[in-house]
Motif scaffolding. Structure first.
Motif, mmCIF file in Angstrom:
data_model
loop_
_atom_site.group_PDB
_atom_site.id
_atom_site.type_symbol
_atom_site.label_atom_id
_atom_site.label_comp_id
_atom_site.label_asym_id
_atom_site.label_seq_id
_atom_site.Cartn_x
_atom_site.Cartn_y
_atom_site.Cartn_z
ATOM 1 N N MET A 60 32.546 -2.174 13.454
ATOM 2 C CA MET A 60 33.923 -2.475 13.821
ATOM 3 C C MET A 60 34.321 -3.870 13.365
ATOM 4 O O MET A 60 35.443 -4.085 12.877
ATOM 5 C CB MET A 60 34.100 -2.330 15.338
ATOM 6 N N GLU A 61 33.425 -4.828 13.498
ATOM 7 C CA GLU A 61 33.724 -6.195 13.067
ATOM 8 C C GLU A 61 34.039 -6.246 11.574
ATOM 9 O O GLU A 61 35.016 -6.874 11.147
ATOM 10 C CB GLU A 61 32.545 -7.111 13.395
ATOM 11 N N VAL A 62 33.231 -5.577 10.768
ATOM 12 C CA VAL A 62 33.455 -5.589 9.323
ATOM 13 C C VAL A 62 34.706 -4.805 8.944
ATOM 14 O O VAL A 62 35.485 -5.226 8.083
ATOM 15 C CB VAL A 62 32.222 -5.033 8.591
ATOM 16 N N LEU A 63 34.936 -3.675 9.591
ATOM 17 C CA LEU A 63 36.133 -2.888 9.290
ATOM 18 C C LEU A 63 37.407 -3.652 9.635
ATOM 19 O O LEU A 63 38.400 -3.583 8.899
ATOM 20 C CB LEU A 63 36.098 -1.562 10.049
ATOM 21 N N GLY A 65 30.843 -5.665 -1.151
ATOM 22 C CA GLY A 65 31.141 -7.079 -1.335
ATOM 23 C C GLY A 65 31.399 -7.819 -0.042
ATOM 24 O O GLY A 65 30.810 -8.876 0.225
ATOM 25 N N ILE A 66 32.259 -7.272 0.786
ATOM 26 C CA ILE A 66 32.615 -7.980 2.012
ATOM 27 C C ILE A 66 31.453 -7.988 3.003
ATOM 28 O O ILE A 66 31.289 -8.953 3.763
ATOM 29 C CB ILE A 66 33.894 -7.387 2.643
ATOM 30 N N VAL A 67 30.610 -6.963 2.996
ATOM 31 C CA VAL A 67 29.454 -6.948 3.887
ATOM 32 C C VAL A 67 28.463 -8.040 3.500
ATOM 33 O O VAL A 67 27.888 -8.714 4.370
ATOM 34 C CB VAL A 67 28.773 -5.566 3.868
ATOM 35 N N LYS A 68 28.260 -8.241 2.210
ATOM 36 C CA LYS A 68 27.322 -9.272 1.764
ATOM 37 C C LYS A 68 27.786 -10.650 2.216
ATOM 38 O O LYS A 68 26.993 -11.440 2.742
ATOM 39 C CB LYS A 68 27.176 -9.205 0.241
ATOM 40 N N SER A 69 29.060 -10.946 2.031
ATOM 41 C CA SER A 69 29.563 -12.259 2.455
ATOM 42 C C SER A 69 29.574 -12.375 3.975
ATOM 43 O O SER A 69 29.291 -13.452 4.527
ATOM 44 C CB SER A 69 30.958 -12.507 1.875
ATOM 45 N N TRP A 70 29.889 -11.283 4.670
ATOM 46 C CA TRP A 70 29.834 -11.288 6.139
ATOM 47 C C TRP A 70 28.415 -11.538 6.624
ATOM 48 O O TRP A 70 28.198 -12.298 7.579
ATOM 49 C CB TRP A 70 30.356 -9.955 6.665
ATOM 50 N N ALA A 71 27.436 -10.926 5.972
ATOM 51 C CA ALA A 71 26.041 -11.129 6.364
ATOM 52 C C ALA A 71 25.626 -12.577 6.173
ATOM 53 O O ALA A 71 24.906 -13.149 7.005
ATOM 54 C CB ALA A 71 25.130 -10.203 5.555
ATOM 55 N N VAL A 72 26.081 -13.196 5.081
ATOM 56 C CA VAL A 72 25.796 -14.617 4.851
ATOM 57 C C VAL A 72 26.429 -15.463 5.947
ATOM 58 O O VAL A 72 25.792 -16.358 6.515
ATOM 59 C CB VAL A 72 26.304 -15.047 3.462
ATOM 60 N N ASN A 127 18.360 -5.034 7.872
ATOM 61 C CA ASN A 127 19.108 -4.229 8.844
ATOM 62 C C ASN A 127 20.555 -4.030 8.413
ATOM 63 O O ASN A 127 21.141 -2.952 8.625
ATOM 64 C CB ASN A 127 19.055 -4.891 10.221
ATOM 65 N N THR A 128 21.143 -5.080 7.812
ATOM 66 C CA THR A 128 22.522 -4.960 7.325
ATOM 67 C C THR A 128 22.615 -3.915 6.229
ATOM 68 O O THR A 128 23.532 -3.084 6.212
ATOM 69 C CB THR A 128 23.016 -6.321 6.808
ATOM 70 N N GLU A 129 21.646 -3.933 5.319
ATOM 71 C CA GLU A 129 21.646 -2.934 4.247
ATOM 72 C C GLU A 129 21.476 -1.528 4.803
ATOM 73 O O GLU A 129 22.152 -0.586 4.373
ATOM 74 C CB GLU A 129 20.531 -3.244 3.247
ATOM 75 N N GLU A 130 20.604 -1.362 5.758
ATOM 76 C CA GLU A 130 20.376 -0.039 6.345
ATOM 77 C C GLU A 130 21.617 0.492 7.041
ATOM 78 O O GLU A 130 21.861 1.694 7.066
ATOM 79 C CB GLU A 130 19.210 -0.107 7.326
#
Length: 340
Positions: A82-85, A162-169, A50-53
């Protein structure tokens, strides 16, 4: 981080599994009842899917692609976006712009306009066109958390990979620990990892192999963590040939070109995987001296192992961490943080 070198001793049922998502390998290990394991694996796989999508710049229907198409206009966004941005904007400010998500045009200009898996299969995709000149911008995103809206600068584009991958972890580890009550676990998404263990007892640490920058068959040492995080950024993995010469994915926002600093790879360890990922990338972009100077002032509770292009290794850590957090690490230079 090496995907093959982690271990922790504990009582109970030990489960591991791996799958691919977000163009990388996901490794997980945790202790739980056997009947929970299949459900946890399904939960993790769905989360990364879902994160990738939502965040992939390579998917036309993703929320990120929609946002990029409307650059210059104010757009409503999801809570997750919004959280990631907000995270990305905060780290842009903290790093003095060394980390900047508004680099999509520069990535395209360097030839990285398709997923890296496709570039490896069809290198002509990147090499066909000469690299274009892209001007940097002092403009930043305009975020309105109350209205859940954002306006990107006109003719700009976001890359949040990059930041999305670490955020997802981070988010998955928090969910497993706090909501599903998994007392000990480990999530590693292509080198961005979070580990946790019980706080009320002395536990054997997770032992994570550090990827060797020039020898894929060996580790450069071990990071030992009971609870904590680590991330590695490198110019050596995602690289390709283009008409203008060799390229890699770490864009220097000051030049809008792949960084030409003296750092080849950096591993950062600390408490938070997002911070580790951002600082590893920033040091690679800024270079050894400027990167570590900023790191010492701004990155709390973090340490780093840096490999420079001349094949020298630099350990930036407290003396107490040698042999405890950093195990079997051979380094040519040692620097002790002089933090206030």
């Amino acid at each position: 981080m090496s995907n093959s070198s982690f271990f922790a001793g504990a009582s109970g049922d030990f489960h591991t599994f791996q799958f691919r998502a977000m163009n990388t390998r996901i490794d997980m290990a945790f202790y739980c009842k056997s009947e929970q394991a299949a459900r946890l694996e399904e939960t993790a796989a769905h989360w990364f899917q879902n994160t990738e999508e939502r965040f992939s710049r390579f998917r036309e229907q993703s929320e990120l692609s929609h946002l990029n198409r409307l650059a210059g206009e104010r757009c409503m966004v999801s809570d997750a976006m919004m959280e990631v941005l907000r995270l990305a904007d905060a780290y842009r400010e903290l790093t003095g712009g060394a980390f900047d998500p508004l680099i999509l045009n520069a990535l395209h200009a360097a030839g990285y306009s398709e997923s890296f898996e496709l570039l490896k299969q069809h290198p002509d995709l990147a090499a066909a066109e000469p690299a274009k000149s892209v001007q940097g911008s002092t403009a930043s995103m305009q975020l309105n958390p109350v209205m859940k809206s954002v306006q990107l600068p006109a003719q700009s584009g976001l890359d949040l990979g990059g930041i999305v991958k670490s955020w997802a972890v981070r988010r998955l580890a928090e969910h497993l620990r706090k909501e599903l009550f998994i007392e000990r676990g480990f999530v590693n998404a292509g080198g961005d990892l979070a580990a946790w263990g019980p706080r009320d007892e002395v536990a054997d640490p997770w032992r994570i192999g550090i990827e060797h920058p020039w020898d894929t068959d060996a580790d450069a040492g071990i990071i030992a963590l009971v609870s904590g995080a680590a991330a590695t950024s490198s110019k050596l993995g995602r690289k390709w040939a283009a008409a203008a010469g060799p390229m890699h994915h770490l864009i220097d926002p000051r030049t809008m070109r792949p960084s030409d600093s003296d750092v080849a790879q950096c591993t950062v360890t600390g408490k938070d995987v997002v911070a580790c990922e951002v600082w590893a990338k920033a040091i690679c972009i800024l270079g050894l001296d400027d990167g570590l100077e900023l790191f010492a002032r701004k990155a709390e509770d973090c340490e780093a192992l840096v490999f420079t292009q001349d094949r020298q290794s630099h350990l930036f850590a407290s003396p107490e961490s040698i042999g405890t957090r950093w195990q079997g690490v051979r380094y040519d230079h040692f620097r002790e943080p002089a933090r206030a």
